[in-house]
Design a protein around this motif. Structure first.
Motif, PDB file in Angstrom:
ATOM      1  N   PHE A 118       0.844  -1.198   0.000  1.00 43.50           N
ATOM      2  CA  PHE A 118       0.000   0.000   0.000  1.00 43.50           C
ATOM      3  C   PHE A 118       0.879   1.247   0.000  1.00 43.50           C
ATOM      4  N   ILE A 166      -5.309   4.718  -8.064  1.00 39.89           N
ATOM      5  CA  ILE A 166      -6.401   4.427  -7.134  1.00 39.89           C
ATOM      6  C   ILE A 166      -6.852   2.983  -7.290  1.00 39.89           C
ATOM      7  N   ASP A 206      -0.873   2.876  10.374  1.00 40.41           N
ATOM      8  CA  ASP A 206       0.292   3.268   9.600  1.00 40.41           C
ATOM      9  C   ASP A 206       0.533   4.754   9.862  1.00 40.41           C
ATOM     10  N   ARG A 207       1.520   5.052  10.713  1.00 39.45           N
ATOM     11  CA  ARG A 207       1.636   6.391  11.294  1.00 39.45           C
ATOM     12  C   ARG A 207       1.746   7.495  10.234  1.00 39.45           C
ATOM     13  N   LEU A 208       2.601   7.299   9.252  1.00 40.15           N
ATOM     14  CA  LEU A 208       2.835   8.348   8.254  1.00 40.15           C
ATOM     15  C   LEU A 208       1.570   8.635   7.445  1.00 40.15           C
ATOM     16  N   LEU A 209       0.976   7.570   6.893  1.00 40.35           N
ATOM     17  CA  LEU A 209      -0.186   7.766   6.032  1.00 40.35           C
ATOM     18  C   LEU A 209      -1.390   8.237   6.837  1.00 40.35           C
ATOM     19  N   LEU A 216      -8.352   9.737  -3.052  1.00 42.76           N
ATOM     20  CA  LEU A 216      -7.119   9.130  -2.539  1.00 42.76           C
ATOM     21  C   LEU A 216      -6.984   9.385  -1.036  1.00 42.76           C
ATOM     22  N   MET A 236      -9.336   7.130   0.890  1.00 46.56           N
ATOM     23  CA  MET A 236      -8.878   5.735   0.845  1.00 46.56           C
ATOM     24  C   MET A 236      -7.691   5.515   1.762  1.00 46.56           C
ATOM     25  N   THR A 237      -6.756   6.470   1.728  1.00 46.21           N
ATOM     26  CA  THR A 237      -5.575   6.355   2.581  1.00 46.21           C
ATOM     27  C   THR A 237      -5.986   6.357   4.050  1.00 46.21           C
ATOM     28  N   TRP A 269      -7.553   3.006   4.978  1.00 46.98           N
ATOM     29  CA  TRP A 269      -6.626   1.878   5.069  1.00 46.98           C
ATOM     30  C   TRP A 269      -5.668   2.047   6.248  1.00 46.98           C
ATOM     31  N   ASN A 297      -6.367   1.047  10.099  1.00 48.89           N
ATOM     32  CA  ASN A 297      -6.362  -0.347  10.529  1.00 48.89           C
ATOM     33  C   ASN A 297      -7.622  -0.679  11.327  1.00 48.89           C
ATOM     34  N   LEU A 333     -12.134   0.680   6.788  1.00 42.22           N
ATOM     35  CA  LEU A 333     -11.808   0.050   5.511  1.00 42.22           C
ATOM     36  C   LEU A 333     -13.068  -0.123   4.662  1.00 42.22           C
TER      37      LEU A 333
END
Lengths: 178, 409
Positions: free
Chosen positions: A32, A71, B90-93, B139, B142-143, B146, B149, B154
């Motif tokens: 991802f 995407i 996911d810390r960055l995203l 985007l 979606m990020t 995801w 978590n 999701l």
């Protein structure tokens, strides 16, 4: 020599985005995150198009590659959650790695050498065919322009699509019918 | 590059020309981004007030006169809240997603022409730029979904792809109509082409399609599947708290108003209004006109229940997409015929030029296009009515059958 004006700084920023993003794609163990890095890289390429006075291509780059294709990539990755923590290491692909390095070296020499060699023959001017969006459209379909590369590219895409269908098709289907 | 205005002043003051140009552009960028960010503070108050009135409540009324300062109080609350990042996220995203979400909306404002003299940038490909930038919002969501978590986040993100990517198609086809009429993708040229006649009279159907699909793009009711509170708790933003949550919401509030401004620019004539034309008055006209679609959007949001995902998808693929394609084809065909007859004002090269035409010159063309739109709509409305009544009859029969069955047992 290189003049340090703002377009030069912008060039280096986009270069870092493009190359750093590409590096992130190949080094990341999380698929991802890999796709996100891919988008960063593609975004840098869009920046280059702006610097080369091709805003139409830049917008299409963002729209098609980031907005649509990437995407779909993330969507596919999200559906396959086990692929987000990859532990597999591919260590037996030395011939391919060697080939990739050789190709990269050839490209670097082929592109960088003429620029720094001072050979005037290779310093091509910006294309004067494409000024506006309608010029771009005419150039793509006129016989004097790029109609042949355009058609070849569409043929390649059709081939890729058929290939994808053949690969994705379940082999059991035909057996079940028999 | 030309160097005028502030840039010229700085250069005369002894600044390096390159630096002066950079500084003047930087100040312009900061100003254009600040306008929507300041506007959103008051939009939140307006939205809450309107929602409250529709639901027979009073709404915010404690902090300041008419509760005007309520948003600032909320802002302070959000800022001093604990900033939580889930341990397995996911810390960055996770942290990048809210920024991207707000940036995707704020970037649209770069091409909005406020008045003939005040605009961020006049891109030759303004309409395409809008579509490209708007896709970044997908985007971001979606990020966020995801990276949190969380299964609800999701699920919300999955719905986003289905919803936003499909509703982009009628949106772009509707956007094509003003682009075709103006003969340019520049937002500036599109507004100028509406000097004599607003595009809403030439293409009301395109405006309706644009409005519906932009309502879906913002994820507002009846398309609020992304954060369906009763099904997904809150959808993609379930794990977010504090200002990060606030940024998602600011982006959503701002997106609704941005759509109002875009509809004004594309269909309602931008800064034009019959009679009074001055730079600052023009800015006011744009704002006032933008409030009409904005208010209707809020009205729908607060009165219509949520649709199911299959209903939303069916509505898009079997109704909006074919309709938008037919609309574009009919319009292109009619404009061509009208050009042959000579009802369309043209310049000396033979290209369509609406910018210099007067109201009277544009009237015959407008009437023909308007009638064509009505003719497209009539059979569709009839079809919708029949489908609706058929569904209702089938439902009633099923219910009666069930009652009879139960009584038989």
């Amino acid at each position: 020599m290189i003049q340090f004006d703002f377009s030069t700084i912008a060039f280096f920023v986009f270069a870092v985005l493009t190359l750093g993003g590409a590096l992130g794609v190949v080094t990341n163990r999380n698929l991802f995150r890999g796709t996100i890095w891919l988008m960063v890289s593609l975004f840098g390429v869009a920046g280059f198009y702006v610097l080369l006075s091709a805003p139409f291509l830049a917008a299409v780059q963002v729209l098609v590659y980031i907005g649509a294709i990437a995407i779909l990539f993330t969507f596919a990755v999200m559906l396959t959650r086990s692929l987000t923590r990859l532990n597999v290491r591919y260590t037996r692909l030395w011939p391919s790695a060697l080939g990739a390095v050789l190709l990269f070296a050839m490209l670097v020499i082929g592109v960088i050498w003429p620029v720094f060699g001072g050979n005037e023959m290779y310093s091509l001017p910006l294309s004067d065919v494409v000024r506006t969006t309608s010029d771009l459209g005419v150039a793509l379909v006129s016989g004097e322009g790029y109609v042949l590369p355009f058609e070849v590219a569409s043929l390649l895409l059709t081939g890729a699509m058929i290939g994808a269908i053949v690969i994705a098709r379940d082999a059991d289907e035909e057996e079940l019918e028999q | 590059m030309d160097c005028t205005g502030l840039c010229e002043v700085l250069t005369q003051g002894g600044t390096d020309p390159g630096l002066a140009q950079f500084l003047s552009i930087l100040i312009g960028v900061v100003l254009v981004v600040s306008v929507p960010l300041v506007t959103v503070i008051f939009l939140i108050w307006i939205e809450r007030k309107i929602a409250a009135r529709i639901q027979d409540r009073i709404g915010p009324n404690r902090v300041g006169p008419f509760g005007l300062v309520q948003t600032f109080a909320d802002l302070i609350k959000l800022l001093i809240k604990e900033d939580i990042t889930p341990a397995s996220a996911d810390r960055l995203l996770y942290n990048a997603a809210p920024i991207l979400s707000l940036a995707a909306v704020a970037l649209i404002w770069a091409v909005v022409p406020f008045t003939p003299y005040h605009f961020g940038v006049d891109l030759e490909i303004g309409a395409l730029y809008f579509v490209a930038v708007a896709s970044l919002g997908t985007l971001a969501i979606m990020t966020a979904g995801w990276a949190s978590n969380n299964k609800y986040a999701l699920l919300g993100a999955f719905r986003v792809v289905a919803l936003l990517v499909s509703y982009e198609i009628p949106l772009v086809f509707a956007l094509l109509v003003p682009v075709m009429l103006a003969g340019s993708m520049s937002m500036f040229d599109i507004v100028n082409a509406q000097a004599g006649m607003w595009f809403v009279f030439m293409a009301p159907l395109a405006m309706l399609l644009f409005f519906i699909s932009s309502q879906a793009e913002t994820g507002r009711a009846p398309f609020d599947l992304i954060e369906a509170e009763s099904e997904l708790v809150a959808g993609f933003n379930i794990e977010y708290s504090g200002m990060k949550f606030g940024m998602f919401f600011a982006a959503e509030f701002l997106h609704v108003f941005t759509n109002g401004v875009l509809i004004t620019v594309l269909f309602l004539g931008g800064w034009y209004f019959p009679g009074w034309q001055m730079p600052l008055i023009a800015f006011m006209w744009l704002g006032l006109k933008a409030f009409i679609p904005y208010f209707i959007s809020l009205w729908i949001r607060n009165t219509v229940p949520r649709l199911r995902i299959d209903q939303v998808m069916r509505f898009n693929w079997f109704f909006l997409v074919p309709l938008s394609i037919v609309n574009v084809l009919v319009l292109a065909f009619l404009v061509m015929i009208l050009k042959e007859i000579g009802w369309v004002p043209v310049d000396e090269t033979g290209a369509m030029a609406l910018a210099d035409a007067t109201f009277i010159e544009l009237l015959p063309m407008t009437i023909v296009l308007f009638i064509s739109n009505v003719l497209i709509c009539l059979p569709i409305i009839n079809r919708l009515r029949r489908t609706g009544s058929d569904d209702r009859v089938a439902d009633e029969q099923r219910a009666q059958h069930a009652i009879a069955h139960a009584a038989g047992d």
